[in-house]
Motif scaffolding. Sequence first.
Motif, PDB file in Angstrom:
ATOM      1  N   PHE A 345       0.569  -0.897   0.355  1.00 19.62           N
ATOM      2  CA  PHE A 345       0.188   0.075   0.045  1.00 19.62           C
ATOM      3  C   PHE A 345       0.754   1.573   0.221  1.00 19.62           C
ATOM      4  O   PHE A 345       1.622   1.782   0.997  1.00 19.62           O
ATOM      5  CB  PHE A 345      -0.670   0.094   1.455  1.00 19.62           C
ATOM      6  CG  PHE A 345      -2.090  -1.134   1.098  1.00 19.62           C
ATOM      7  CD1 PHE A 345      -2.892  -1.392   0.860  1.00 19.62           C
ATOM      8  CD2 PHE A 345      -1.479  -2.058   2.393  1.00 19.62           C
ATOM      9  CE1 PHE A 345      -3.580  -2.330   0.347  1.00 19.62           C
ATOM     10  CE2 PHE A 345      -2.222  -3.208   2.388  1.00 19.62           C
ATOM     11  CZ  PHE A 345      -3.505  -3.479   1.517  1.00 19.62           C
ATOM     12  N   GLU A 346       0.536   1.843  -1.387  1.00 19.85           N
ATOM     13  CA  GLU A 346       1.196   3.505  -1.182  1.00 19.85           C
ATOM     14  C   GLU A 346       0.412   4.343  -1.740  1.00 19.85           C
ATOM     15  O   GLU A 346      -0.848   3.831  -1.168  1.00 19.85           O
ATOM     16  CB  GLU A 346       2.731   3.529  -2.576  1.00 19.85           C
ATOM     17  CG  GLU A 346       3.257   2.429  -1.478  1.00 19.85           C
ATOM     18  CD  GLU A 346       4.341   2.296  -3.115  1.00 19.85           C
ATOM     19  OE1 GLU A 346       5.148   3.382  -3.807  1.00 19.85           O
ATOM     20  OE2 GLU A 346       4.637   1.360  -3.726  1.00 19.85           O
ATOM     21  N   ALA A 347       0.567   5.975  -0.979  1.00 19.02           N
ATOM     22  CA  ALA A 347       0.051   6.570  -1.432  1.00 19.02           C
ATOM     23  C   ALA A 347      -1.392   6.645  -1.943  1.00 19.02           C
ATOM     24  O   ALA A 347      -2.555   7.246  -2.305  1.00 19.02           O
ATOM     25  CB  ALA A 347       0.601   8.146  -1.085  1.00 19.02           C
ATOM     26  N   ASP A 348      -0.754   6.505  -4.000  1.00 19.42           N
ATOM     27  CA  ASP A 348      -1.118   6.152  -4.925  1.00 19.42           C
ATOM     28  C   ASP A 348      -1.668   4.738  -5.610  1.00 19.42           C
ATOM     29  O   ASP A 348      -1.337   4.862  -7.061  1.00 19.42           O
ATOM     30  CB  ASP A 348      -0.758   7.505  -6.073  1.00 19.42           C
ATOM     31  CG  ASP A 348       0.731   6.821  -5.882  1.00 19.42           C
ATOM     32  OD1 ASP A 348       1.080   5.969  -5.700  1.00 19.42           O
ATOM     33  OD2 ASP A 348       1.525   7.978  -7.308  1.00 19.42           O
ATOM     34  N   ARG A 349      -1.200   3.978  -4.700  1.00 15.45           N
ATOM     35  CA  ARG A 349      -0.530   2.480  -5.329  1.00 15.45           C
ATOM     36  C   ARG A 349      -0.732   1.625  -4.643  1.00 15.45           C
ATOM     37  O   ARG A 349      -0.747   1.159  -3.744  1.00 15.45           O
ATOM     38  CB  ARG A 349       1.115   2.324  -6.001  1.00 15.45           C
ATOM     39  CG  ARG A 349       1.398   1.137  -6.639  1.00 15.45           C
ATOM     40  CD  ARG A 349       2.057   1.396  -7.012  1.00 15.45           C
ATOM     41  NE  ARG A 349       2.703   1.990  -8.006  1.00 15.45           N
ATOM     42  CZ  ARG A 349       2.728   2.103  -9.839  1.00 15.45           C
ATOM     43  NH1 ARG A 349       2.664   0.377  -9.697  1.00 15.45           N
ATOM     44  NH2 ARG A 349       2.923   2.533 -10.504  1.00 15.45           N
ATOM     45  N   VAL A 350      -1.554   0.024  -4.512  1.00 12.26           N
ATOM     46  CA  VAL A 350      -1.835  -0.911  -4.219  1.00 12.26           C
ATOM     47  C   VAL A 350      -1.019  -2.138  -5.328  1.00 12.26           C
ATOM     48  O   VAL A 350      -0.739  -1.698  -6.526  1.00 12.26           O
ATOM     49  CB  VAL A 350      -2.883  -1.907  -4.108  1.00 12.26           C
ATOM     50  CG1 VAL A 350      -3.229  -2.848  -3.322  1.00 12.26           C
ATOM     51  CG2 VAL A 350      -3.991  -0.603  -3.620  1.00 12.26           C
ATOM     52  N   THR A 351      -0.032  -2.743  -4.544  1.00 15.26           N
ATOM     53  CA  THR A 351       0.480  -3.657  -5.320  1.00 15.26           C
ATOM     54  C   THR A 351       1.146  -4.983  -4.958  1.00 15.26           C
ATOM     55  O   THR A 351       1.215  -5.344  -3.898  1.00 15.26           O
ATOM     56  CB  THR A 351       2.455  -3.184  -5.494  1.00 15.26           C
ATOM     57  OG1 THR A 351       3.041  -2.100  -5.762  1.00 15.26           O
ATOM     58  CG2 THR A 351       3.463  -4.298  -6.659  1.00 15.26           C
ATOM     59  N   LEU A 352      -0.202  -5.761  -5.608  1.00  9.84           N
ATOM     60  CA  LEU A 352      -0.091  -7.082  -5.108  1.00  9.84           C
ATOM     61  C   LEU A 352       1.260  -8.009  -4.928  1.00  9.84           C
ATOM     62  O   LEU A 352       1.428  -7.812  -6.028  1.00  9.84           O
ATOM     63  CB  LEU A 352      -1.876  -7.675  -6.024  1.00  9.84           C
ATOM     64  CG  LEU A 352      -2.993  -6.843  -5.900  1.00  9.84           C
ATOM     65  CD1 LEU A 352      -3.722  -7.764  -6.766  1.00  9.84           C
ATOM     66  CD2 LEU A 352      -3.109  -6.211  -4.504  1.00  9.84           C
ATOM     67  N   GLN A 353       0.528  -8.834  -4.106  1.00  7.92           N
ATOM     68  CA  GLN A 353       1.736  -9.501  -3.549  1.00  7.92           C
ATOM     69  C   GLN A 353       0.997 -10.728  -2.156  1.00  7.92           C
ATOM     70  O   GLN A 353       0.481 -10.294  -1.739  1.00  7.92           O
ATOM     71  CB  GLN A 353       3.264  -8.870  -3.355  1.00  7.92           C
ATOM     72  CG  GLN A 353       3.863  -8.293  -4.114  1.00  7.92           C
ATOM     73  CD  GLN A 353       4.991  -6.969  -2.966  1.00  7.92           C
ATOM     74  OE1 GLN A 353       5.371  -7.585  -3.255  1.00  7.92           O
ATOM     75  NE2 GLN A 353       3.950  -6.016  -2.856  1.00  7.92           N
TER      76      GLN A 353
END
Length: 463
Positions: A345-353
Amino acid sequence: MRESLETDYLVIGTGAAGMAFTDTLLSHSDATVTLVDRRHTPGGHWIDAYPFVHLHQPSAFYGVSSVPLGRGAVNQTGINAGFHEAAGADELCAYYAQVMNQHFLPTGRVRHHPCSDYSVGSDGRHLITSRLTGDVQEVRVQRKLVDTGYLEGRIPATSPPPFEVAEGVRCVPAGDIVRVAERPDRYVIIGTGKTALDTCVWLLSQGVSASAIQWIRPREGWWLNRRFNQPGEGLPEFFAGIGLQFKAMAQATSVDDVFARLEADGFFLRVDTTVVPTMSRGAMVSEAELALLRQIGDVVRHGHVRRIERDRIVFDGHSIPTSPRTLHVHCAAVGLARPVPRPIFEADRVTLQPLFWSFACYPAALLGVVEATIADTDEKNRLCPPIRYWDEPRDYLSSYLALLAHERARAAYPEVNAWAKGTRLNPLSDLGVHRGHPLVTQTWGELKQYGGAAAANLVSLLR
């Protein structure tokens, strides 16, 4: 002039992870979602999969949380008779098309852009380009980009072999053996993973003699016993398998000892009991499949293939003979990618892992719930630290330790915890139905006895 559209979430990829995440995001929020994929229909790698592939897990635990997959049937015939159905590629592609067309799009909050590429313009704006028309749309993302491709691997159907192939050599990806027009004198299967196992089982099931198959295995693998991973009436034994794991983890003196204990219990399987496996990726086989695989006596262990010539297969420092009438079957793609984890989780992004040891769709769907119900980014990342996909035996232990830590942390979030305990993607969600079963009662006692020691010993074994 570019056409523009606005969306809360821009999801790149409509494979299993992207669809599972989107499903729970929709059910736990009022967000609008735009999905983009280069393929013509949802389903991800299943669209390119070899035609005889099936899930290695029961259909009951796969897909999106809100739409059941399959009929809950038990196979009556075939190599896996007695086990719950595991969908094939055609059924999975039809399932994901149904999820998109009958469940996502009718909400009025979802747009789907198939046959399209995502890119970032020189001005930093999100762009969707149609592969069919070349039209470009600018997307104004109000909340977040969701990247499902950070861990995208390669499969034989869409990737060249990781070795040289000389002119005139017959070499095909696994899926192409169903279209062979000229019968080969023999088959050489190249690879160690689930694709190679499936290919060998399929050939043997079709009547190909084991003596006509040579199997090049650069590594040996540990495999989960399908018997311990069944829903419905098989759930008590599934739960008993958790008890066996806790006991082994509590008592083992090394990583190899954990696997030795669980092999003795029948929980883990290996094709060749004389070779210590160096791979553990969480795929399943049945004991009936294993019996078939053990019929193949011509096994080559010289490491990775470097080149196939018309008359020989070359390894590092070694070669073996082959012939123009041999069909070489490429099952050796990289598969699951293992880059360095980044914050999910980042301010402008979700990186699925991946988050922990589990079936694939469950953690992806859980991330959708977390995104929708927890506001603070730091807190979401504290609850959901990513791990790498498992590859070696010790990865199984570290990912299991991550599971134990996650379940403890999740208890502080009632909405997330309630979803996790109730979703069909969590294999233990129906355990209450079997509350009085002797195996369930016995296993609860084992969990109480070994749980604390298992967690502590895992930390020690992984040092």
